[in-house]
Design a protein around this motif. Structure first.
Motif, mmCIF file in Angstrom:
data_model
loop_
_atom_site.group_PDB
_atom_site.id
_atom_site.type_symbol
_atom_site.label_atom_id
_atom_site.label_comp_id
_atom_site.label_asym_id
_atom_site.label_seq_id
_atom_site.Cartn_x
_atom_site.Cartn_y
_atom_site.Cartn_z
ATOM 1 N N SER A 97 1.125 66.984 6.240
ATOM 2 C CA SER A 97 -0.296 67.617 6.001
ATOM 3 C C SER A 97 -1.152 67.153 7.397
ATOM 4 O O SER A 97 -2.246 67.220 7.188
ATOM 5 C CB SER A 97 -0.678 66.676 4.862
ATOM 6 O OG SER A 97 -1.026 65.208 5.052
ATOM 7 N N ASN A 98 -0.712 66.998 8.487
ATOM 8 C CA ASN A 98 -1.326 67.198 9.689
ATOM 9 C C ASN A 98 -1.469 68.620 10.047
ATOM 10 O O ASN A 98 -0.539 69.208 10.570
ATOM 11 C CB ASN A 98 -0.752 66.051 10.578
ATOM 12 C CG ASN A 98 -0.453 64.994 10.269
ATOM 13 O OD1 ASN A 98 -1.391 64.363 9.445
ATOM 14 N ND2 ASN A 98 0.448 64.069 10.815
ATOM 15 N N LEU A 143 -12.119 66.455 15.798
ATOM 16 C CA LEU A 143 -11.230 65.592 14.685
ATOM 17 C C LEU A 143 -12.067 65.199 13.511
ATOM 18 O O LEU A 143 -13.037 64.815 13.566
ATOM 19 C CB LEU A 143 -10.742 64.388 15.738
ATOM 20 C CG LEU A 143 -9.770 63.957 15.074
ATOM 21 C CD1 LEU A 143 -8.211 64.496 14.739
ATOM 22 C CD2 LEU A 143 -9.159 62.276 15.879
ATOM 23 N N ASP A 144 -11.153 65.185 12.560
ATOM 24 C CA ASP A 144 -12.057 64.817 11.133
ATOM 25 C C ASP A 144 -12.167 63.200 11.235
ATOM 26 O O ASP A 144 -11.464 62.615 11.966
ATOM 27 C CB ASP A 144 -10.906 65.170 9.922
ATOM 28 C CG ASP A 144 -9.916 64.214 9.985
ATOM 29 O OD1 ASP A 144 -9.756 63.040 9.447
ATOM 30 O OD2 ASP A 144 -8.651 64.440 10.560
ATOM 31 N N ALA A 203 -5.715 69.251 3.285
ATOM 32 C CA ALA A 203 -4.722 68.446 3.924
ATOM 33 C C ALA A 203 -5.310 67.143 4.155
ATOM 34 O O ALA A 203 -4.661 66.149 4.014
ATOM 35 C CB ALA A 203 -4.264 69.355 5.096
ATOM 36 N N VAL A 204 -6.479 67.168 4.527
ATOM 37 C CA VAL A 204 -7.253 65.729 4.965
ATOM 38 C C VAL A 204 -7.359 64.954 3.770
ATOM 39 O O VAL A 204 -6.887 63.938 3.448
ATOM 40 C CB VAL A 204 -8.504 65.978 5.575
ATOM 41 C CG1 VAL A 204 -9.399 64.721 5.797
ATOM 42 C CG2 VAL A 204 -8.433 66.923 6.709
ATOM 43 N N SER A 233 -4.635 64.807 8.643
ATOM 44 C CA SER A 233 -5.383 65.081 9.685
ATOM 45 C C SER A 233 -5.610 66.680 9.859
ATOM 46 O O SER A 233 -4.981 67.529 9.555
ATOM 47 C CB SER A 233 -4.747 64.303 11.094
ATOM 48 O OG SER A 233 -3.854 64.863 11.413
ATOM 49 N N LEU A 234 -6.916 66.868 10.636
ATOM 50 C CA LEU A 234 -7.205 68.083 10.896
ATOM 51 C C LEU A 234 -8.003 68.094 12.401
ATOM 52 O O LEU A 234 -8.737 67.345 12.488
ATOM 53 C CB LEU A 234 -8.273 68.650 9.860
ATOM 54 C CG LEU A 234 -8.851 70.228 10.154
ATOM 55 C CD1 LEU A 234 -7.492 71.205 10.164
ATOM 56 C CD2 LEU A 234 -9.811 70.433 9.230
#
Length: 847
Positions: free
Chosen positions: A119-120, A152-153, A191-192, A197-198
Motif C-alpha cells: 500500500s505504498n 509526503l503524507d 492506501a494511507v 505511504s503516499l
C-alpha cells in the motif's frame, strides 16, 4: 411460579455466577462483532461518499502493456493529454483532474521501508488556479513544483522524522533517488489509511515513472452547476480509448461501499463463527448448572408437585429461572461487547491501519441478535433439566432420594451416541476419500461425530478414568483414590464438563496438526527447489526493474543469478504461462530435474517444458512448435528439454534474451542469486549495496524465503488460537462450576472424611486431582478427535500441496495435555479452598 423462579435466582446467585459468565462472554463476542463491523462499515461508507461528493464522472484506464493480448498492446498506455483537453471542452464539465500513480516506497533514516509495501503509493500533485490540489490538505509547506521535489503524507513524515527541506530517499521500480521534501499533507487516501505511504511527485516525473510522458491513468471530472452527470458520462465515454472506462461519481461511491461491505461480511462471519463455538461450549456449562440445581432441589420441586403444581408449571418455573439468568447475562454481555468493539477499533490503529472517523453504530439488529441469542441459548441448555424436574414425583418430597437416571435412559443415550459417532466417522471417511470435493462431507461428519462423542462421553469416562485410578492411588495415596472415584461418581456431570474442554481442544488440535503439516510441506518445497542463496523481490509484490538485474550481476561474490521474468506464449491459440530465465544459471539457482533432452538448448534459442504440460499437449523433446509472443509476433521454437514440475517456475522456460525483442516492459517477479561461499552477512550486504540500499527491494535468504511462504500459516494459527481462547475460557469456568457444585453436594461426605483423619491439605489435593482427571480426560478426547479431523481435511488438500505428508506435532499435543492439567489445578483453587475450610461438625449435620 414466577415469584418462585425469581426467588430461586436470588437464592442461588453464587451457583449461577458461572452460567452468567459463560453467557456473558458469548454474547459479548456476538455483540462486539456486530457493533464493530457496523461501525466500520458506516465509517467507510461515509468516507466513500465524501471522497466522491464532488465527482460527476470518474475515469480509469489500464496499461495495455500488462495485457497478454497482442491487440491490446498496440493501444496507448493510458489517457492522452489531447483526450483530457477534449473532455475539458465538453458542455457541463467544470474541471478535470488528471492522475497517474504506482508504487513508491519511502526509506526511514535507517534505510528501512516505511509502510507495508503493497500500500505504498506515489501519485502526481495537480494544483488548480490557486496553486492547491483539492485532494490534499497541507499542514506544512506546499506541493512539489520541480522534478527534484516531493510532498509526503503526514503519518509517513512522522515515522521517518522528516521535515520540510529534508532530503528523502524514494524507491519506485527503478533505482533509489533523493528528493527534497517541500510539503506535508493529510489525506483520506485508502492506501494511507491501510498503513501505507503516499508520495506526490510533479506530473512530469510521475508520468515518466509510471506510464509515459503525456499520458494519465485516472481522471476526476466535476460538473458545472445545473449540469447532468449522466449526460456528461455519455459524452465522455465516446471520447475515451478502448482501455479506459467511466462511471458516475455516485455509482463509484456505491460500488466502493459494496466492496467494503463484502469485505467486512467475511470478517463478520468468521468472528460470529467463533462466537457460536463459544456459545456452544457454554451450553454444556449452563445445562450442567441447571441439572445440578434441579438435583439439589429435588425435595423442593417434589413438594411443589405435592401441593398442587402441575408438571408444566414446574418445567415453566425452571425455564423462567433460566430466562432471567440469560437476560441478565445478555445485558451485561452486550455492554461488554460494545466496549470490545471500541477496543478493536482502537487496536487497528496499533497495527498501522487507520479507521475513518465516525460514530459508534449500535443497530437494533445488533441489540436484538445479541440479547436474543443469549436468552435462547440459556433456555435451550436448561430445557432438558427443566423436563427432568417436571418428572419428579410428589413422593420424592418425603425422602432425600434424587431422581436417578434409569437403566433404560442410559441405554437409549448410549445407543444414540454410538450411532451418531459411527455415522459421523463413516461420513468423514467418505469425505476424505472424495478428495477436494469432500470438504462439505467432512464438515457434516465432524458435526455428527462430535455430537455423538459428547453423548457418549459419560459412558467413556468410566473405562478411561479407570486406567489412571491405580496410578493416582499409588502416587497420591488416599487423596488420589478418592479423586478417581469422585471423577466417575456422576458420569453425566463429568461428561458435560469434559465435553466443553473436548470441543475446544478438538478445534485447537485440528488447526495445529494442519498448520504444522502444511508449514513443513512448504518448508520442504522451499528447501528442495531452491539452490540459490538469496531471492530478491520487490516489497510491493510488483516487478523488479531490469536495472536491478544488471546491478546484481555486478555485485562482488555473485557466482550465478537468474531472473524469473513472467511472460506467456500461445501455441495453437492456447495460452501457456512462461518464465524468462538465464540459460546456464537457472540450473544453479533452481533444482531442475531433466526428464528428456538437455537444458543447454535454452541458450540456443529453444524452450523447456515441464513433464505434465508436455504430456497433456503431446509434446516431446525435439518437437518444433509454432508460437506467438505477447506482442503478437510468431516464431518457431524447438522443445529442447522436458523437466519435472517445479513449484517456483512456470510450465514453460525460455531465455530472457530471446524475450527482450518482444517485451518492452519486462515483468521480473524475482531474481535468484548464488554467491561464493554461500549465504553470509557480507554477501547479503554486498547485494544490498549493489542495489543502492533500495528500501523497496527485499533480499531474502533461505530462512526469509521459508517465512515468506509459511509465515501466514503461523499468523493465521495465532489468530485462531486467540479467538478460540474464549471457548476454552468458558470450558475452564465449567470445570470450576462442576467442582464447586460437587463440593456443595458432598459437604457431609467431606465432613466425615475430615472427622476420620483426612487433613485439609489432603482434601485440597483430592479436589485438585479430581479437576485434573476431568480436564485431561476431556483434553484426550479433543486431541484424538482433532487429529482425526486434521487427517481427513488433509486428504482433501494434499493434491494442491506438493510433498504433503501428515505431521503430528507431538510436542504441541503434549503441551495441550499439560495445559489441560494446569487448567484443572487452577480451576480447583477456589473449590478446593472451600472444601478444606468446611467445619466438619456442621458438614456432618448437613442434609
Amino acid at each position: 411460579m414466577f415469584r418462585t423462579a425469581l426467588r430461586n435466582v436470588l437464592a442461588h446467585k453464587a451457583r449461577l455466577l458461572m452460567t452468567v459468565l459463560a453467557v456473558m462472554l458469548g454474547v459479548a463476542f456476538v455483540s462486539g462483532t456486530l457493533v464493530f463491523t457496523d461501525t466500520l462499515g458506516n465509517a467507510f461508507q461515509n468516507q466513500s461518499a465524501k471522497s466522491y461528493k464532488d465527482v460527476a464522472v470518474g475515469v480509469t484506464s489500464y496499461d495495455p502493456r500488462d495485457s497478454g493480448d497482442a491487440a491490446d498492446r498496440k493501444l496507448d498506455p493510458g489517457i492522452s493529454t489531447r483526450t483530457v483537453d477534449t473532455i475539458r471542452a465538453v458542455d457541463g464539465v467544470a474541471s478535470v483532474t488528471s492522475r497517474v500513480d504506482g508504487f513508491a516506497g519511502v526509506a526511514d533514516p535507517d534505510g528501512k521501508l516505511i509502510g507495508n509495501g503493497w500500500s505504498n503509493t506515489g501519485s502526481n500533485f495537480v494544483p488548480g488556479k490557486d496553486g492547491k490540489d483539492p485532494s490534499y490538505t497541507f499542514t506544512d509547506g506546499s506541493g512539489p513544483t520541480r522534478d527534484s521535489q516531493i510532498a509526503l503524507d503526514k503519518d509517513s513524515a512522522a515515522k521517518g522524522k522528516y521535515r520540510v527541506g529534508d532530503q528523502v530517499r524514494v524507491a519506485t521500480n527503478g533505482p533509489v533517488k533523493e528528493y527534497t521534501l517541500t510539503g506535508v499533507f493529510t489525506t483520506e487516501d485508502g492506501a494511507v489509511n491501510a498503513g501505507g505511504s503516499l508520495v506526490l511527485f510533479t506530473t512530469d516525473i510521475a508520468q515518466k515513472l509510471y506510464l509515459e510522458p503525456g499520458f494519465f491513468k485516472d481522471l476526476t471530472i466535476t460538473a458545472a452547476p445545473g449540469a447532468s452527470d449522466t449526460e456528461i458520462l455519455s459524452e465522455v465515454k465516446s471520447l475515451l480509448p478502448e482501455n479506459a472506462e467511466a462511471q458516475t461519481g455516485a455509482r463509484l461511491a456505491a460500488d466502493q461501499a459494496t466492496q467494503t461491505e463484502r469485505g467486512l461480511e467475511n470478517l463478520n462471519q468468521m468472528l460470529l463463527a467463533f462466537a457460536a463455538i463459544a456459545l456452544f461450549v457454554g451450553v454444556f456449562l449452563i445445562s450442567n448448572t441447571f441439572t445440578m440445581l434441579v438435583a439439589q432441589r429435588t425435595r423442593e420441586l417434589a413438594l411443589l408437585r405435592a401441593v398442587g403444581a402441575s408438571r408444566r408449571q414446574v418445567k415453566r418455573s425452571v425455564l423462567v429461572e433460566a430466562g432471567l439468568v440469560g437476560l441478565i447475562a445478555s445485558v451485561i454481555g452486550f455492554v461488554l461487547g460494545v466496549g470490545l468493539a471500541i477496543g478493536l477499533r482502537s487496536a487497528m490503529g496499533q497495527f498501522g491501519a487507520k479507521v475513518p472517523a465516525g460514530p459508534l453504530v449500535i443497530s437494533p439488529t445488533a441489540i436484538g441478535a445479541a440479547l436474543g441469542v443469549g436468552v435462547l441459548i440459556t433456555l435451550l441448555a436448561a430445557w432438558l433439566p427443566a423436563r427432568r424436574a417436571a418428572k419428579i414425583p410428589p413422593v420424592a418430597a418425603m425422602g432425600s432420594a434424587h431422581a436417578v437416571p434409569t437403566t433404560k435412559s442410559l441405554v437409549v443415550r448410549n445407543s444414540i451416541g454410538g450411532g451418531l459417532t459411527l455415522i459421523g466417522a463413516a461420513v468423514i471417511f467418505a469425505g476424505a476419500a472424495a478428495g477436494s470435493d469432500g470438504r462439505l462431507l467432512i464438515g457434516v461428519g465432524a458435526f455428527l461425530a462430535m455430537i455423538g462423542i459428547i453423548v457418549l462421553i459419560p459412558l467413556l469416562s468410566r473405562p478411561v478414568i479407570a486406567l489412571v485410578r491405580p496410578l493416582l492411588h499409588r502416587v497420591f495415596g488416599v487423596s488420589g483414590k478418592l479423586a478417581g472415584q469422585n471423577a466417575v461418581r456422576n458420569p453425566r456431570r463429568t461428561g458435560a464438563t469434559a465435553s466443553a474442554l473436548a470441543i475446544g481442544l478438538t478445534l485447537v488440535t485440528g488447526l495445529s496438526v494442519l498448520g504444522v503439516t502444511v508449514g513443513q510441506a512448504v518448508d520442504r518445497m522451499t528447501t528442495d527447489n531452491i539452490r540459490a542463496d538469496y531471492m530478491v523481490t520487490m516489497a510491493s509484490s510488483g516487478g523488479l526493474d531490469p536495472s536491478a538485474l544488471t546491478a546484481l550481476g555486478e555485485a562482488p561474490g555473485v557466482s550465478a543469478l537468474s531472473a524469473q521474468q513472467a511472460t506467456g506464449l500461445k501455441v495453437k491459440n492456447e495460452f501457456h504461462s512462461a518464465s524468462g530465465v538465464t540459460p546456464g544459471d537457472i540450473e544453479k539457482v533452481i533444482s531442475l530435474s531433466t526428464v528428456s533432452g538437455s537444458m543447454d538448448t535454452l541458450g540456443q534459442g529453444g524452450i523447456a517444458v515441464d513433464e505434465k504440460t508436455a504430456k497433456s499437449n503431446g509434446w516431446k523433446a525435439g518437437d518444433t512448435l509454432s508460437v506467438t509472443y505477447l506482442d503478437g509476433k510468431a516464431a518457431r521454437l524447438k522443445v529442447g528439454a522436458t523437466y519435472k514440475e517445479n513449484e517456483f517456475l512456470s510450465p514453460v522456460l525460455i531465455s530472457k534474451d530471446l524475450l527482450a525483442a518482444h517485451d518492452s516492459k519486462p515483468y521480473i517477479r524475482e531474481v535468484y542469486v548464488k554467491t561464493a561461499g554461500g549465504a553470509s552477512k557480507a554477501n547479503e550486504q554486498a547485494l544490498v549495496d549493489a542495489l543502492g540500499k533500495n528500501p523497496a527491494i527485499s533480499v531474502m535468504d533461505h530462512q526469509d524465503i521459508r517465512n515468506t511462504y509459511s509465515g501466514f500459516i503461523n499468523t493465521a494459527l495465532n489468530i485462531m488460537y486467540g479467538l478460540l481462547a474464549m471457548a476454552l475460557l468458558i470450558a475452564v469456568l465449567g470445570v470450576v462450576n462442576t467442582l464447586a457444585m460437587s463440593v456443595f453436594e458432598r459437604q457431609q461426605e467431606i465432613g466425615m472424611l475430615r472427622a476420620i483423619g483426612l487433613d485439609r491439605r489432603k482434601v485440597k489435593r483430592m479436589i485438585r486431582l479430581e479437576a485434573v482427571v476431568i480436564s485431561v480426560f476431556g483434553a484426550v478426547i479433543g486431541v484424538a478427535l482433532g487429529s482425526f479431523l486434521a487427517w481427513a481435511i488433509g486428504q482433501t488438500i494434499k493434491s494442491g500441496i506438493p510433498g504433503y505428508a501428515l505431521v503430528v506435532p507431538w510436542e504441541r499435543i503434549g503441551l495441550f495435555l499439560v495445559l489441560a492439567g494446569l487448567v484443572g489445578v487452577l480451576a480447583a483453587l477456589w473449590p478446593a479452598r472451600s472444601a478444606a475450610k468446611l467445619n466438619m461438625l456442621t458438614a456432618i449435620k448437613t442434609e
